[in-house]
Design a protein around this motif. Structure first.
Motif, PDB file in Angstrom:
ATOM      1  N   LEU A  24       0.821  -1.204   0.000  1.00  0.00           N
ATOM      2  CA  LEU A  24       0.000   0.000   0.000  1.00  0.00           C
ATOM      3  C   LEU A  24       0.858   1.259   0.000  1.00  0.00           C
ATOM      4  N   MET A  25       0.561   2.155  -0.956  1.00  0.00           N
ATOM      5  CA  MET A  25       1.209   3.460  -1.001  1.00  0.00           C
ATOM      6  C   MET A  25       0.313   4.521  -0.363  1.00  0.00           C
ATOM      7  N   ALA A  26      -0.973   4.496  -0.726  1.00  0.00           N
ATOM      8  CA  ALA A  26      -1.918   5.470  -0.176  1.00  0.00           C
ATOM      9  C   ALA A  26      -3.331   4.994  -0.462  1.00  0.00           C
ATOM     10  N   ASN A  27      -4.268   5.444   0.370  1.00  0.00           N
ATOM     11  CA  ASN A  27      -5.673   5.110   0.139  1.00  0.00           C
ATOM     12  C   ASN A  27      -6.553   6.241   0.638  1.00  0.00           C
ATOM     13  N   ALA A  28      -7.782   6.277   0.140  1.00  0.00           N
ATOM     14  CA  ALA A  28      -8.756   7.275   0.572  1.00  0.00           C
ATOM     15  C   ALA A  28     -10.133   6.633   0.571  1.00  0.00           C
ATOM     16  N   ASP A  29     -10.856   6.761   1.681  1.00  0.00           N
ATOM     17  CA  ASP A  29     -12.216   6.240   1.820  1.00  0.00           C
ATOM     18  C   ASP A  29     -13.148   7.401   2.137  1.00  0.00           C
ATOM     19  N   LEU A  30     -14.169   7.587   1.316  1.00  0.00           N
ATOM     20  CA  LEU A  30     -15.128   8.666   1.528  1.00  0.00           C
ATOM     21  C   LEU A  30     -16.449   8.078   2.002  1.00  0.00           C
ATOM     22  N   TYR A  31     -16.848   8.423   3.218  1.00  0.00           N
ATOM     23  CA  TYR A  31     -18.084   7.917   3.812  1.00  0.00           C
ATOM     24  C   TYR A  31     -19.193   8.937   3.571  1.00  0.00           C
ATOM     25  N   LEU A  32     -19.820   8.853   2.406  1.00  0.00           N
ATOM     26  CA  LEU A  32     -20.869   9.805   2.052  1.00  0.00           C
ATOM     27  C   LEU A  32     -21.856   9.120   1.121  1.00  0.00           C
ATOM     28  N   GLU A  33     -23.120   9.054   1.534  1.00  0.00           N
ATOM     29  CA  GLU A  33     -24.147   8.367   0.760  1.00  0.00           C
ATOM     30  C   GLU A  33     -24.281   8.965  -0.647  1.00  0.00           C
ATOM     31  N   LYS A  34     -24.409   8.083  -1.630  1.00  0.00           N
ATOM     32  CA  LYS A  34     -24.685   8.461  -3.012  1.00  0.00           C
ATOM     33  C   LYS A  34     -23.685   9.484  -3.557  1.00  0.00           C
ATOM     34  N   SER A  35     -22.422   9.285  -3.227  1.00  0.00           N
ATOM     35  CA  SER A  35     -21.396  10.241  -3.654  1.00  0.00           C
ATOM     36  C   SER A  35     -20.497   9.697  -4.757  1.00  0.00           C
ATOM     37  N   HIS A  36     -20.651   8.417  -5.103  1.00  0.00           N
ATOM     38  CA  HIS A  36     -19.686   7.771  -5.992  1.00  0.00           C
ATOM     39  C   HIS A  36     -19.539   8.486  -7.335  1.00  0.00           C
ATOM     40  N   SER A  37     -20.650   8.843  -7.955  1.00  0.00           N
ATOM     41  CA  SER A  37     -20.585   9.404  -9.306  1.00  0.00           C
ATOM     42  C   SER A  37     -19.839  10.734  -9.337  1.00  0.00           C
ATOM     43  N   ASN A  38     -19.941  11.506  -8.257  1.00  0.00           N
ATOM     44  CA  ASN A  38     -19.279  12.809  -8.218  1.00  0.00           C
ATOM     45  C   ASN A  38     -17.894  12.768  -7.582  1.00  0.00           C
ATOM     46  N   SER A  39     -17.641  11.756  -6.769  1.00  0.00           N
ATOM     47  CA  SER A  39     -16.425  11.760  -5.951  1.00  0.00           C
ATOM     48  C   SER A  39     -15.324  10.839  -6.445  1.00  0.00           C
ATOM     49  N   LEU A  40     -15.672   9.807  -7.207  1.00  0.00           N
ATOM     50  CA  LEU A  40     -14.687   8.779  -7.536  1.00  0.00           C
ATOM     51  C   LEU A  40     -13.507   9.327  -8.337  1.00  0.00           C
ATOM     52  N   THR A  41     -13.779  10.012  -9.429  1.00  0.00           N
ATOM     53  CA  THR A  41     -12.686  10.522 -10.267  1.00  0.00           C
ATOM     54  C   THR A  41     -11.812  11.532  -9.529  1.00  0.00           C
ATOM     55  N   PRO A  42     -12.387  12.510  -8.797  1.00  0.00           N
ATOM     56  CA  PRO A  42     -11.528  13.415  -8.019  1.00  0.00           C
ATOM     57  C   PRO A  42     -10.672  12.693  -6.977  1.00  0.00           C
ATOM     58  N   LEU A  43     -11.226  11.647  -6.336  1.00  0.00           N
ATOM     59  CA  LEU A  43     -10.438  10.886  -5.367  1.00  0.00           C
ATOM     60  C   LEU A  43      -9.238  10.220  -6.035  1.00  0.00           C
ATOM     61  N   ILE A  44      -9.466   9.651  -7.213  1.00  0.00           N
ATOM     62  CA  ILE A  44      -8.375   9.005  -7.949  1.00  0.00           C
ATOM     63  C   ILE A  44      -7.290  10.023  -8.297  1.00  0.00           C
ATOM     64  N   GLU A  45      -7.704  11.172  -8.788  1.00  0.00           N
ATOM     65  CA  GLU A  45      -6.742  12.207  -9.172  1.00  0.00           C
ATOM     66  C   GLU A  45      -5.943  12.699  -7.971  1.00  0.00           C
ATOM     67  N   GLN A  46      -6.617  12.892  -6.837  1.00  0.00           N
ATOM     68  CA  GLN A  46      -5.928  13.348  -5.627  1.00  0.00           C
ATOM     69  C   GLN A  46      -4.930  12.311  -5.134  1.00  0.00           C
ATOM     70  N   LEU A  47      -5.312  11.035  -5.224  1.00  0.00           N
ATOM     71  CA  LEU A  47      -4.428   9.972  -4.752  1.00  0.00           C
ATOM     72  C   LEU A  47      -3.185   9.853  -5.635  1.00  0.00           C
ATOM     73  N   LEU A  48      -3.372   9.947  -6.936  1.00  0.00           N
ATOM     74  CA  LEU A  48      -2.228   9.913  -7.852  1.00  0.00           C
ATOM     75  C   LEU A  48      -1.274  11.071  -7.565  1.00  0.00           C
ATOM     76  N   HIS A  49      -1.835  12.253  -7.354  1.00  0.00           N
ATOM     77  CA  HIS A  49      -1.007  13.426  -7.046  1.00  0.00           C
ATOM     78  C   HIS A  49      -0.243  13.218  -5.739  1.00  0.00           C
ATOM     79  N   HIS A  50      -0.926  12.653  -4.744  1.00  0.00           N
ATOM     80  CA  HIS A  50      -0.295  12.400  -3.450  1.00  0.00           C
ATOM     81  C   HIS A  50       0.885  11.438  -3.585  1.00  0.00           C
TER      82      HIS A  50
END
Length: 237
Positions: A24-50
């Motif tokens: 494991l290099m890094a991970n991010a878990d977002l606990y927010l109902e019905k957020s996948h469609s809006n949150s998934l791509t930004p989470l991926i981009e933030q993790l790659l940058h990190h």
């Protein structure tokens, strides 16, 4: 270097992780109902940058094969497939239930014990799978309506029966009266951070999914109730 991006969206938690050769290099878990469609791509981009990585550095993408939320699984898979097509890299599937079992085995790997992850499938129904301490499948993934006799066949043959996941939490009051061998471990959810070792093993063996035809195992047939509103054509009758 083998950088694998993992995507887990089978529940209300939107989870992503990056592993290098299973570590494991890094991970991010977002606990927010019905957020996948809006949150998934930004989470991926933030993790790659990190991790100081770019999309082109990825060697493969691992995604949940289910069971779980129909909508969540579809969003995760469509994102993973799109990236695999664009980057010309392979797709790896990982069971959400296996990602839960891996978590427990990090702390409770005991002899003569079995492990039963359960995901809530509404009311008293759960998706579940049974594995031993070496992740060998004892009972394949299925769905079950819990009652006071569920999993009673394992009591006489095993020292401990570990139950975990939101399905286990809602059903434990039914099961605990059978035997003190049932052990509930709470707050265990599918998470991409635990995909690493399983995904890297599949990567080395080239156990990849067909991008055109792969579909998740939703656990049961998706049901969409018919609308009570009349269609446009009906209104003209």
């Amino acid at each position: 270097m083998s950088y694998i991006l993992s995507i887990e969206t089978s529940t209300a938690i939107c989870s992503v992780a990056i592993h290098n050769e299973g570590k494991l290099m890094a991970n991010a878990d977002l606990y927010l109902e019905k957020s996948h469609s809006n949150s998934l791509t930004p989470l991926i981009e933030q993790l790659l940058h990190h991790c100081d990585l770019q999309m082109k550095d990825l060697s493969a993408i691992a995604v949940s094969s289910g069971p779980g939320s129909y909508t969540g699984l579809r969003i995760g898979l469509s994102t993973a497939k799109g990236l695999c097509y664009a980057l010309d890299i392979p797709l790896i599937s990982i069971s959400s239930l296996d990602s839960m079992t891996i978590q427990i085995l990090n702390f409770h790997k005991e002899d003569n014990s079995i492990y039963i992850p359960m995901l809530d499938a509404r009311r008293m129904e759960v998706f579940y799978k049974v594995s031993d301490r070496d992740m060998v499948e004892v009972e394949k993934m299925s769905n079950l309506i819990l009652d006071e006799d569920s999993f009673s066949n394992y009591i006489s043959n095993y020292k401990s029966v570990f139950l975990f996941g939101n399905g286990a939490e809602k059903g434990f009051d039914l099961l605990k009266n059978q035997s003190d061998k049932f052990i509930l471990i709470d707050k265990v959810n599918p998470s991409a951070q635990f995909y690493g070792e399983m995904a890297f093993k599949k990567f080395k063996k080239e156990h990849f999914e067909d991008l055109a035809y792969f579909e998740p195992n939703y656990g049961k047939e998706f049901y969409s109730p018919k609308s009570k509103k009349k269609s446009f054509l009906d209104l003209n009758r």
